[in-house]
Design an enzyme around this catalytic site. Structure first.
Site, PDB file in Angstrom:
ATOM      1  N   LYS A  21     -36.964   7.166 -25.525  1.00  0.00           N
ATOM      2  CA  LYS A  21     -37.602   8.345 -26.150  1.00  0.00           C
ATOM      3  C   LYS A  21     -36.765   8.811 -27.335  1.00  0.00           C
ATOM      4  CE  LYS A  21     -36.819  12.562 -24.281  1.00  0.00           C
ATOM      5  NZ  LYS A  21     -36.323  13.637 -25.186  1.00  0.00           N
ATOM      6  N   ASN A  22     -35.454   8.994 -27.118  1.00  0.00           N
ATOM      7  CA  ASN A  22     -34.619   9.608 -28.150  1.00  0.00           C
ATOM      8  C   ASN A  22     -34.373   8.682 -29.329  1.00  0.00           C
ATOM      9  OD1 ASN A  22     -34.668  11.816 -26.559  1.00  0.00           O
ATOM     10  ND2 ASN A  22     -32.578  11.608 -25.788  1.00  0.00           N
ATOM     11  N   ARG A  90     -38.777  19.548 -29.163  1.00  0.00           N
ATOM     12  CA  ARG A  90     -37.605  19.767 -30.011  1.00  0.00           C
ATOM     13  C   ARG A  90     -37.422  18.615 -30.980  1.00  0.00           C
ATOM     14  NH1 ARG A  90     -34.266  23.265 -29.862  1.00  0.00           N
ATOM     15  NH2 ARG A  90     -32.746  21.850 -30.761  1.00  0.00           N
ATOM     16  N   CYS A 114     -34.118  25.980 -25.169  1.00  0.00           N
ATOM     17  CA  CYS A 114     -34.927  25.444 -24.061  1.00  0.00           C
ATOM     18  C   CYS A 114     -34.108  25.665 -22.793  1.00  0.00           C
ATOM     19  CB  CYS A 114     -35.212  23.972 -24.290  1.00  0.00           C
ATOM     20  SG  CYS A 114     -33.724  23.006 -24.268  1.00  0.00           S
ATOM     21  N   ARG A 119     -29.293  25.648 -28.207  1.00  0.00           N
ATOM     22  CA  ARG A 119     -29.520  24.508 -29.127  1.00  0.00           C
ATOM     23  C   ARG A 119     -29.693  24.969 -30.572  1.00  0.00           C
ATOM     24  NH1 ARG A 119     -33.121  20.185 -25.945  1.00  0.00           N
ATOM     25  NH2 ARG A 119     -32.027  18.735 -27.301  1.00  0.00           N
ATOM     26  N   PRO A 120     -28.675  25.590 -31.140  1.00  0.00           N
ATOM     27  CA  PRO A 120     -28.726  26.029 -32.540  1.00  0.00           C
ATOM     28  C   PRO A 120     -28.804  24.830 -33.493  1.00  0.00           C
ATOM     29  CG  PRO A 120     -26.510  26.198 -31.674  1.00  0.00           C
ATOM     30  CD  PRO A 120     -27.373  25.822 -30.525  1.00  0.00           C
ATOM     31  N   ASP A 122     -27.115  24.955 -36.721  1.00  0.00           N
ATOM     32  CA  ASP A 122     -26.198  25.264 -37.827  1.00  0.00           C
ATOM     33  C   ASP A 122     -25.601  24.018 -38.476  1.00  0.00           C
ATOM     34  OD1 ASP A 122     -24.825  25.345 -35.131  1.00  0.00           O
ATOM     35  OD2 ASP A 122     -23.103  25.186 -36.478  1.00  0.00           O
ATOM     36  N   ASP A 301     -26.986  13.598 -20.742  1.00  0.00           N
ATOM     37  CA  ASP A 301     -28.321  13.315 -20.201  1.00  0.00           C
ATOM     38  C   ASP A 301     -28.265  12.626 -18.845  1.00  0.00           C
ATOM     39  OD1 ASP A 301     -30.056  12.685 -23.344  1.00  0.00           O
ATOM     40  OD2 ASP A 301     -29.396  14.499 -22.334  1.00  0.00           O
ATOM     41  N   ARG A 393     -42.489  14.228 -19.993  1.00  0.00           N
ATOM     42  CA  ARG A 393     -42.116  14.255 -21.418  1.00  0.00           C
ATOM     43  C   ARG A 393     -41.261  13.034 -21.764  1.00  0.00           C
ATOM     44  NH1 ARG A 393     -38.498  18.551 -22.446  1.00  0.00           N
ATOM     45  NH2 ARG A 393     -38.113  17.168 -24.206  1.00  0.00           N
TER      46      ARG A 393
HETATM   47  C1  EPZ Z   1     -30.087  14.927 -28.496  1.00  0.00           C
HETATM   48  O1  EPZ Z   1     -30.336  16.311 -28.599  1.00  0.00           O
HETATM   49  C2  EPZ Z   1     -31.021  14.425 -27.410  1.00  0.00           C
HETATM   50  N1  EPZ Z   1     -32.403  14.663 -27.821  1.00  0.00           N
HETATM   51  C3  EPZ Z   1     -30.719  15.149 -26.106  1.00  0.00           C
HETATM   52  O2  EPZ Z   1     -31.549  14.591 -25.097  1.00  0.00           O
HETATM   53  C4  EPZ Z   1     -29.265  14.903 -25.724  1.00  0.00           C
HETATM   54  O3  EPZ Z   1     -28.958  15.646 -24.569  1.00  0.00           O
HETATM   55  C5  EPZ Z   1     -28.346  15.349 -26.888  1.00  0.00           C
HETATM   56  O4  EPZ Z   1     -28.734  14.673 -28.095  1.00  0.00           O
HETATM   57  C6  EPZ Z   1     -26.884  15.033 -26.611  1.00  0.00           C
HETATM   58  O5  EPZ Z   1     -26.720  13.660 -26.417  1.00  0.00           O
HETATM   59  C7  EPZ Z   1     -32.984  13.836 -28.703  1.00  0.00           C
HETATM   60  O6  EPZ Z   1     -32.369  12.882 -29.193  1.00  0.00           O
HETATM   61  C8  EPZ Z   1     -34.411  14.124 -29.065  1.00  0.00           C
HETATM   62  P1  EPZ Z   1     -26.892  17.603 -30.126  1.00  0.00           P
HETATM   63  P2  EPZ Z   1     -29.683  17.151 -29.827  1.00  0.00           P
HETATM   64  O7  EPZ Z   1     -27.269  18.119 -31.454  1.00  0.00           O
HETATM   65  O8  EPZ Z   1     -29.646  16.319 -31.044  1.00  0.00           O
HETATM   66  C9  EPZ Z   1     -24.701  21.763 -30.210  1.00  0.00           C
HETATM   67  C10 EPZ Z   1     -33.184  14.584 -23.422  1.00  0.00           C
HETATM   68  O9  EPZ Z   1     -33.198  14.978 -22.259  1.00  0.00           O
HETATM   69  N2  EPZ Z   1     -25.229  21.893 -31.574  1.00  0.00           N
HETATM   70  O10 EPZ Z   1     -26.058  16.369 -30.022  1.00  0.00           O
HETATM   71  O11 EPZ Z   1     -30.371  18.454 -29.885  1.00  0.00           O
HETATM   72  C11 EPZ Z   1     -25.796  21.864 -29.159  1.00  0.00           C
HETATM   73  O12 EPZ Z   1     -26.080  23.214 -28.874  1.00  0.00           O
HETATM   74  C12 EPZ Z   1     -32.546  15.427 -24.502  1.00  0.00           C
HETATM   75  O13 EPZ Z   1     -33.659  13.480 -23.798  1.00  0.00           O
HETATM   76  C13 EPZ Z   1     -24.849  22.992 -32.344  1.00  0.00           C
HETATM   77  O14 EPZ Z   1     -24.103  23.856 -31.896  1.00  0.00           O
HETATM   78  O15 EPZ Z   1     -28.212  17.350 -29.272  1.00  0.00           O
HETATM   79  C14 EPZ Z   1     -25.175  21.152 -27.997  1.00  0.00           C
HETATM   80  O16 EPZ Z   1     -24.285  22.022 -27.349  1.00  0.00           O
HETATM   81  C15 EPZ Z   1     -31.995  16.713 -23.941  1.00  0.00           C
HETATM   82  N3  EPZ Z   1     -25.340  23.100 -33.604  1.00  0.00           N
HETATM   83  C16 EPZ Z   1     -24.361  20.028 -28.648  1.00  0.00           C
HETATM   84  O17 EPZ Z   1     -24.166  20.435 -30.009  1.00  0.00           O
HETATM   85  C17 EPZ Z   1     -26.178  22.156 -34.142  1.00  0.00           C
HETATM   86  O18 EPZ Z   1     -26.573  22.288 -35.313  1.00  0.00           O
HETATM   87  C18 EPZ Z   1     -25.050  18.666 -28.625  1.00  0.00           C
HETATM   88  O19 EPZ Z   1     -26.257  18.797 -29.297  1.00  0.00           O
HETATM   89  C19 EPZ Z   1     -26.553  21.056 -33.344  1.00  0.00           C
HETATM   90  C20 EPZ Z   1     -26.059  20.944 -32.066  1.00  0.00           C
END
Ligand code: EPZ
Length: 413
Positions: A21-22, A90, A114, A119-120, A122, A301, A393
């Site tokens: 999916k991802n 998302r 969610c 999930r900001p 920034d 995950d 999903r």
């Molecule tokens: C991706 O989400 C995956 N989703 C998530 O899988 C997965 O858990 C995550 O990466 C971590 O591996 C998809 O690929 C669609 P991140 P993503 O940005 O990109 C913080 C599933 O179940 N952060 O790596 O949203 C954030 O809050 C889903 O398939 C900021 O602070 O994850 C988190 O604490 C769930 N600011 C951490 O970084 C930002 O601008 C990791 O988030 C972006 C992220």
């Protein structure tokens, strides 16, 4: 929709993994970078992917699906993402970088937090600003304008989504960009490989420092979505929880070493180039200390899967969830209803393995739901797992696939 699960059946046999999916979501975001046809093979038909295709189609892309092969072509006729569709997943945020790169503007309803956390965005937005993009973020919508100009940018955290958006933005930026502290998850590497196939001048594939020299145009390409390492881990966790004997095929063991390293001291694991054979003949006596972190360390995950395994083991485990602030407590509470002994303190769960019994439990996120299903497969007696729409999903026919291995699951509307 609920699953009614009669626990205690040992899973046996062979089950095929399918496209991630991802990975599919990231590659679909990149299709906005060109009007030419992008063909994605092994693209799973799951709710999140179908909603992403609906979003792209609503914005003008031509979509064609034949089985697990999806073709995307044509240009956008709007750079405003419809709220009703963008809010469905998302993953819609993954059109941000490509749309700004190709059309120099986007209006994107903010996906918001969610169940697993705030999930900001920034890191995404500061990165776009570093490329000279004007970012206007109001309460529930994001407006970005400007043609990206290549620049260096260090991600304060190796965010998967931010890396994916910035790779796409830099691919068509004017001049050179150097992105440091990039995520190196297999799904990110797959996107980098697709961008190179589309003609991007991208160097450092699969590493945390990626250099791109922007080009004027990217062309069509064909690509195989990589196997879903989380789905493979789900089947493996279900095998361990039921003391089963299962081979997962069409997967990539190299993408899930951290997870396999946690299990290998306790169960028989044989890795092949595209398959993993697991045999569990006794309940593991706990899994020690596990900390989630960016790839290649233990993936967040897979945390809910190993929380369940810890709960039904015969020993102690400590799990620290460092990525998402709400990704421990809900499942711990549900598992404790089933007889688990889990104490959560801030981002650490201390687990004393125990015997689980059937219960009615509720899933509130995709991977947490899978963790509860696995607990129900292990538990003595019948469980009801509600909130299956979360599971759909990201999983293709999870119940049917588990039943093909001997699980006793019925689906109630
Ligand atoms: C991706 O989400 C995956 N989703 C998530 O899988 C997965 O858990 C995550 O990466 C971590 O591996 C998809 O690929 C669609 P991140 P993503 O940005 O990109 C913080 C599933 O179940 N952060 O790596 O949203 C954030 O809050 C889903 O398939 C900021 O602070 O994850 C988190 O604490 C769930 N600011 C951490 O970084 C930002 O601008 C990791 O988030 C972006 C992220």
């Amino acid at each position: 929709m609920d699953y009614i699960i009669n626990g205690g059946m040992r899973l046996r046999g062979e089950i095929a993994d399918y496209g991630a999916k991802n990975c599919a979501l990231a590659l679909l975001g990149a299709t906005v970078l060109t009007d030419e046809q992008i063909v994605l093979r092994n693209c799973p038909s799951i709710v999140d992917v179908e909603n992403m295709l609906l979003l792209l189609s609503a914005m003008g892309k031509r979509i064609n699906r034949r089985g697990n092969t999806v073709s995307v072509s044509g240009g956008l006729n709007t750079t405003s993402a419809p709220r009703s569709l963008a809010n469905l997943l998302r993953g819609s945020a993954l059109i941000l970088g490509s749309t700004v790169a190709r059309y120099h503007k986007i209006c994107l309803p903010l996906p918001g937090g969610c169940a697993i956390g705030a999930r900001p965005m920034d890191i995404h937005l500061k990165g776009l600003e570093a490329l000279g993009i004007a970012v206007d973020e109001n309460t529930d919508e994001l407006v970005c304008q400007g043609k990206p100009i290549g620049a260096p940018y260090n991600l304060r955290f190796a965010s998967v989504g931010a890396t994916e958006n910035l790779l796409c933005a830099c691919a068509l930026a004017k001049g050179e960009s150097v992105l440091t502290n990039c995520a190196t998850e297999p799904e990110v590497t797959a996107l980098e490989e697709l961008l190179v196939k589309m003609g991007a001048k991208l160097y450092g594939v699969g590493t945390s420092t990626v250099r791109l020299v922007g080009v004027d145009k990217l062309h069509g390409a064909e690509f195989d979505v990589i196997p879903d390492r989380i789905v493979a881990a789900t089947y493996i966790a279900a095998t361990v929880a039921t003391l089963g004997d299962v081979t997962v095929t069409n997967c990539n063991p190299l993408h899930m070493q951290a997870f396999l390293d946690v299990l290998s001291p306790h169960v028989y694991i044989k890795q092949y180039s595209d398959a993993i054979h697991v045999v569990a003949d006794k309940s593991p006596n706990g899994y020690g200390k596990i900390v989630t972190a960016p790839y290649p360390l233990f993936p967040t995950d897979m945390q809910s899967l190993v929380l369940t395994l810890a709960a039904c083991s015969s020993g102690d485990t400590e799990i620290r969830e460092k990525l998402f602030e709400n990704r421990l407590l809900h499942n711990a509470e549900q598992l404790n209803k089933m007889g688990a002994h889990i104490a959560v303190n801030d981002d650490v769960a201390t687990v004393e393995g125990s015997k689980l019994h059937g219960e009615s439990v509720a899933s509130n996120d995709l991977r947490g739901g899978a963790g509860l299903v696995i607990a129900a497969l292990n538990a003595e007696g019948v469980s009801t797992v509600s909130g299956i729409e979360h599971i759909n999903r990201g999983y293709v026919r999870l119940a049917q696939n588990l039943c093909s291995l001997g699980a006793d699951i019925t689906v109630s509307p």
